[in-house]
Structure formats: structure tokens, C-alpha cells
Design a protein around this motif. Structure first.
Motif, short mmCIF file in Angstrom:
data_model
loop_
_atom_site.label_atom_id
_atom_site.label_comp_id
_atom_site.label_asym_id
_atom_site.label_seq_id
_atom_site.Cartn_x
_atom_site.Cartn_y
_atom_site.Cartn_z
N PHE A 137 7.65 5.11 0.33
CA PHE A 137 6.33 5.52 -0.16
C PHE A 137 5.40 4.32 -0.16
CE2 PHE A 137 9.44 8.33 -2.16
CZ PHE A 137 8.92 9.58 -1.88
N HIS A 138 4.48 4.28 0.80
CA HIS A 138 3.47 3.22 0.76
C HIS A 138 2.35 3.63 -0.19
CE1 HIS A 138 5.64 1.34 3.96
NE2 HIS A 138 5.59 2.42 4.68
N ALA A 139 2.17 4.92 -0.36
CA ALA A 139 1.11 5.43 -1.23
C ALA A 139 1.49 5.29 -2.69
CB ALA A 139 0.86 6.91 -0.93
N GLY A 140 0.53 4.88 -3.48
CA GLY A 140 0.65 4.93 -4.92
C GLY A 140 -0.17 6.12 -5.43
N GLU A 141 -0.21 6.25 -6.76
CA GLU A 141 -0.91 7.38 -7.38
C GLU A 141 -2.36 7.51 -6.89
OE1 GLU A 141 0.19 9.70 -9.16
OE2 GLU A 141 1.94 9.03 -10.31
N ALA A 142 -3.04 6.38 -6.77
CA ALA A 142 -4.46 6.43 -6.40
C ALA A 142 -4.63 7.03 -5.00
CB ALA A 142 -5.07 5.02 -6.45
N GLU A 161 -6.12 12.05 5.94
CA GLU A 161 -7.20 12.26 6.92
C GLU A 161 -8.06 11.03 7.12
OE1 GLU A 161 -9.31 16.21 7.09
OE2 GLU A 161 -8.10 16.59 5.30
N THR A 162 -8.08 10.13 6.14
CA THR A 162 -8.88 8.92 6.31
C THR A 162 -8.08 7.80 6.97
OG1 THR A 162 -8.32 8.06 4.12
CG2 THR A 162 -10.25 9.49 4.26
N GLY A 163 -6.83 8.07 7.36
CA GLY A 163 -6.05 7.09 8.11
C GLY A 163 -5.20 6.18 7.26
N GLU A 164 -5.06 6.47 5.98
CA GLU A 164 -4.14 5.68 5.15
C GLU A 164 -2.71 6.12 5.43
OE1 GLU A 164 -6.20 4.54 1.03
OE2 GLU A 164 -6.17 6.71 1.33
N LEU A 165 -1.83 5.15 5.70
CA LEU A 165 -0.42 5.45 5.97
C LEU A 165 0.29 5.64 4.63
CD1 LEU A 165 1.87 5.87 7.93
CD2 LEU A 165 2.03 3.40 8.23
N LEU A 166 0.63 6.88 4.31
CA LEU A 166 1.19 7.20 2.99
C LEU A 166 2.70 7.01 2.96
CD1 LEU A 166 -0.72 10.53 2.28
CD2 LEU A 166 -1.43 8.18 1.74
#
Lengths: 269, 269
Positions: A215-220, A253-258
Motif C-alpha cells: 500500500f503506497h496510499a495512506g488515508e489522505a 484517476e489523477t495518476g497517484e500510484l496507490l
């Protein structure tokens, strides 16, 4: 209001500090037993629900030891080690006396650092310009996802093929749409149909043996993503004597790798 | 004859059915504690040595819960599920009362099927044409490997950089050479220095949190590879708020893809 089918599918009831009871979901049924992505989400959910949990999941590995029978299961999850900013979990899923899955998870409190996506999202048309498939699936779980294939859809003819790669790209989200969380992101990591079907257009039996999710994504980032589409990309690296791997990415959709995720999959022939 | 240092490093003595004792290796010492690749090999070795083991390792995940102190450790490894052709292991490594690592392994009997490498070995000069680095490393373990960097060596100047990728390619083998086995292949999967150092040429503290190894190679391929060089390739996909991933491949000299491996690594800033 009826809860989202994913909510119902991953619901667990606490039996003791370490033990949770759940039930497989007909809404996410696969050819035999349930969709593995939801089984993985159920196992991780025992960690997510645990009041002892420190921080957010950063790494999760699930090993499918047996096909689950439709019915109840228990998840035993315990923190084997708790550090100042990381925590290490061991997880076992059982039906009756049988272990049906083993897993480990690492959770962590994260703080802001220098950050960059090294693998940029590929240039693809936006989801609204990619037709949703009208095809009625043969298994129930695929109706729970809106999949708009850009490249590498499920073969339309199972007549064998000599493709030189197994890549799939698609826009995907829960159906009906649902704000993204760590459990649904785990299930979405397993949304790709098996690469051996894509590469060969031959319907050989398959089964995921092990899946790892980073998980590269955090809560934000999850909140920014909301109920939007994810761009998924999956490709095999090697098919060898009964097992192939699959490496995949999920961007918002904005290109952030989650998420980057990998799995090892059994195939029969 | 003195045993190979790797042999000595991964040696375990049986304490009971599930429990083995080992000792960290000074020969594979890192800046703090031992080289994680050898720690992973030690944990897997408990499975490899177990008379209950079914088949060969196909998937292995190790989570580093704490830096190991130089000294003894125990590995507890048990088969949580044994099927007809696959077996699922849970592994914990402890020093004193503290869990220092958790792991899972899947072993399987393999049979011949349709097989293909999807990711071909990149075109690179043969090992003999790539100079071995004369540099004396600051840590002991790197002397245990012969690393011939083709691309993306450790930065020679730590002055910051704005590279757009973190890729490394190198020929690598044990030093002195040693016939490849599943334990050494596990250690070699962790031989790549951290991608954040490559990408930024900035010496930030790092530590592997979790590593997964998929073994595409079976015994026959290991034997064909022998003590030859492996081509290793590693690259990050995302650096995000304290953790980056690294995806890597190891081919033998004839281009067979032996391993695909991934890890999640902590970085400080």
C-alpha cells in the motif's frame, strides 16, 4: 439503507481478542467458492478492526491454502511484534479444523517524506471514453466491479493464441461505486483475471496461491480517490511448470500510484 | 575443507519438531546487524531442512519486525496445511522472547507444463566483459558476493541527484562461487542496494520491511545454473511517505528467469 454488498461481505464479529467470525459472500461468488480478493479483504479486515492496531497497512501477504467452502470461517489475527511505528501481524483463516489461508500484515504510522511515483500511469483514454462491457459474466463476483477494458480484455474466443505478452489495462471500481478503503483496495488488487488465459486464450484451471499487496496510499490518498475509478495494469513475468506470477499496479484517476501488487498463480497445463 | 561461509551462515540445529536454533553470521554482517538476505535464507532453511516438507519452495514472504542483534536466534516453522501437491508454512524467528521476523512459505511438487518467460533477459555484455568493482565495501556482507555492475551501481558521490529512474543491472554470484540452491537464491534476491540511494544519491537510513520471493526455478534449473552468474535487475515503482517498493528479477546466464522478487523498504526522509 441496505449496506453495500462489499460491506456485508467483509463483516466480522469478534469472538475473542484474536479471533473473528465471518461468512463467505454469495454476492462475490466465483466458479468454485468465493472470489479470492474478498477473502483477502476479510483476513485483512481482522487487522483493520482490531483496537490494538497501530497505523495503516503497508504490506499484506495472503496465501490461499485451500479453496474455501461457502459458509462460515474464523480469522485469527495477532500482533507478533509492536514497535514504535510499525506492527507485525500473523493471520490464519480456518473453516472447522482446517487452515484455509495464512497471511501476514505490516501496519505503520506514516509521515511525510520526499516522495515520487517512479512508474507513471500510462496514457490512456479517460474512463468515460472506454465502453463498459455489456457481457454477462459466468461468475457472480465480476458483477460487483465495473470493469472498462482498455487493453487485454478476457479473450472473446477460447481458441488458443500466440500472444507475446499478457498485459491488461482497465478502469475499474466497485459496482455500485463505494469510497475506497484499505479492504476494498485489497480486493481490487486481485481483480485481474489470470494472465495465462490472456496469453494463451486457453481455459486452463487456475488458482491464486499467494498474493502480496504493498500500500503506497495512506488515508489522505484514499480520501482523495473516493469512489473514483482506478487504472489497473497487470502482466505476467514468467509461466513455469504449473505456476505463473502476475505483477500489477493500481493508480487513481489523477495518476497517484496507490498499490503495487504481485501474485503467484497455479495453472494446470 | 572449510565449509563455504554461506553454508556456515545458514546452519541450523534442530531443537524440536518445529524449532531450530541458528546464529547470525559475522561474515554476512551489515551496518547494523546481519544482511537481511541471509536472515531470510536462515528462516527458509528451517523449511528446507524439515523432513515433513513436501516439494520445493514456490513462494516465500519474510517480514523483518526488528533489527537482529548479532547472536543466536530460534526459528519456529510449522506446516499449517498440507495438501496433495502444496504445503503452507508459517515461520517465526525470535531472539529471546522477542519476535524479530515473521514469514510464510509455500512449497509444492511441480510437474512439466507449457512454460514461457514473458520478461526476456535484457541484452547486456557477458559477465567476463563487465569489470568487477575494486571498491572495498564498508560492510562485510558485500564481500561475500561478486557484483559486476552493468548499470546503476552504488553512487560514487553522495551529492544528491535528480535521476528519473532507479534501475540497476548487475551480474552477481556468491563469492567464492557456490552451486545455487533455494537458500542462496533467497539471499541473492535481497542483494540489491536500496533503490532510494540510487535514485537520489542521498544516504538516508533504510531497512527492508517485507520481501517476497517467487521461485520460478525448480531443482533442474538450479542444477543447470550451478555456480554461474545471475543477471539481476531491480527497480522501484513508488517512493511514498517513508516506504518504497523494489521489484527485481534474477536470470541465469542462459536467460532462464529463476526468480521474481519484490520488497517494501523503509526510508527515513
Amino acid at each position: 439503507m441496505t449496506p453495500h454488498p462489499f460491506e456485508a461481505a467483509i463483516a466480522l464479529s469478534a469472538q475473542s481478542d484474536d479471533v473473528w467470525q465471518g461468512h463467505t459472500s454469495e454476492a462475490y461468488g466465483n466458479m468454485v467458492g468465493p472470489f479470492g480478493g474478498v477473502t483477502a479483504a476479510q483476513a485483512l479486515n481482522a487487522v483493520l478492526q482490531d483496537p490494538r492496531r497501530l497505523g495503516q497497512p503497508i504490506a499484506f501477504t495472503m496465501n490461499f491454502a485451500a479453496g474455501l467452502a461457502h459458509g462460515p470461517f474464523v480469522v485469527q489475527a495477532w500482533p507478533a511484534r509492536t514497535n514504535r511505528s510499525t506492527q507485525h501481524w500473523i493471520i490464519e483463516m480456518r473453516q472447522g479444523d482446517d487452515t484455509v489461508a495464512t497471511a501476514t500484515a505490516v501496519t505503520a504510522t506514516r509521515r511525510e517524506t520526499w516522495s515520487v511515483n517512479e512508474v507513471a500511469m500510462p496514457e490512456v483514454p479517460p474512463p468515460q471514453e472506454v465502453p463498459a462491457p455489456a457481457r454477462v459474466g459466468r461468475v457472480e463476483w465480476i458483477h460487483r466491479y465495473e470493469m472498462r477494458f482498455i487493453e487485454g480484455a478476457l479473450p472473446s474466443k477460447w481458441e488458443g493464441a500466440q500472444l507475446d505478452n499478457s498485459r491488461t489495462r482497465l478502469w475499474v471500481r466497485d459496482n455500485p461505486p463505494r469510497p475506497l478503503d484499505f479492504a476494498s483496495l485489497t480486493a481490487l488488487s486481485d481483480v485481474f483475471f489470470p494472465r495465462v488465459w490472456r496469453r494463451r486464450a486457453t481455459m486452463t484451471p487456475i488458482g491464486t496461491v499467494s498474493i502480496t499487496v504493498y500500500f503506497h496510499a495512506g488515508e489522505a490518498q484514499l480520501q482523495r480517490t473516493g469512489a473514483g475509478y482506478l487504472l489497473g495494469q497487470a502482466q505476467a513475468q514468467a509461466f513455469q511448470n504449473g505456476y505463473f506470477d502476475q505483477t500489477a499496479q493500481l493508480w487513481n484517476e489523477t495518476g497517484e500510484l496507490l498499490v503495487t501488487t504481485h501474485q503467484l498463480v497455479y495453472y494446470k497445463e
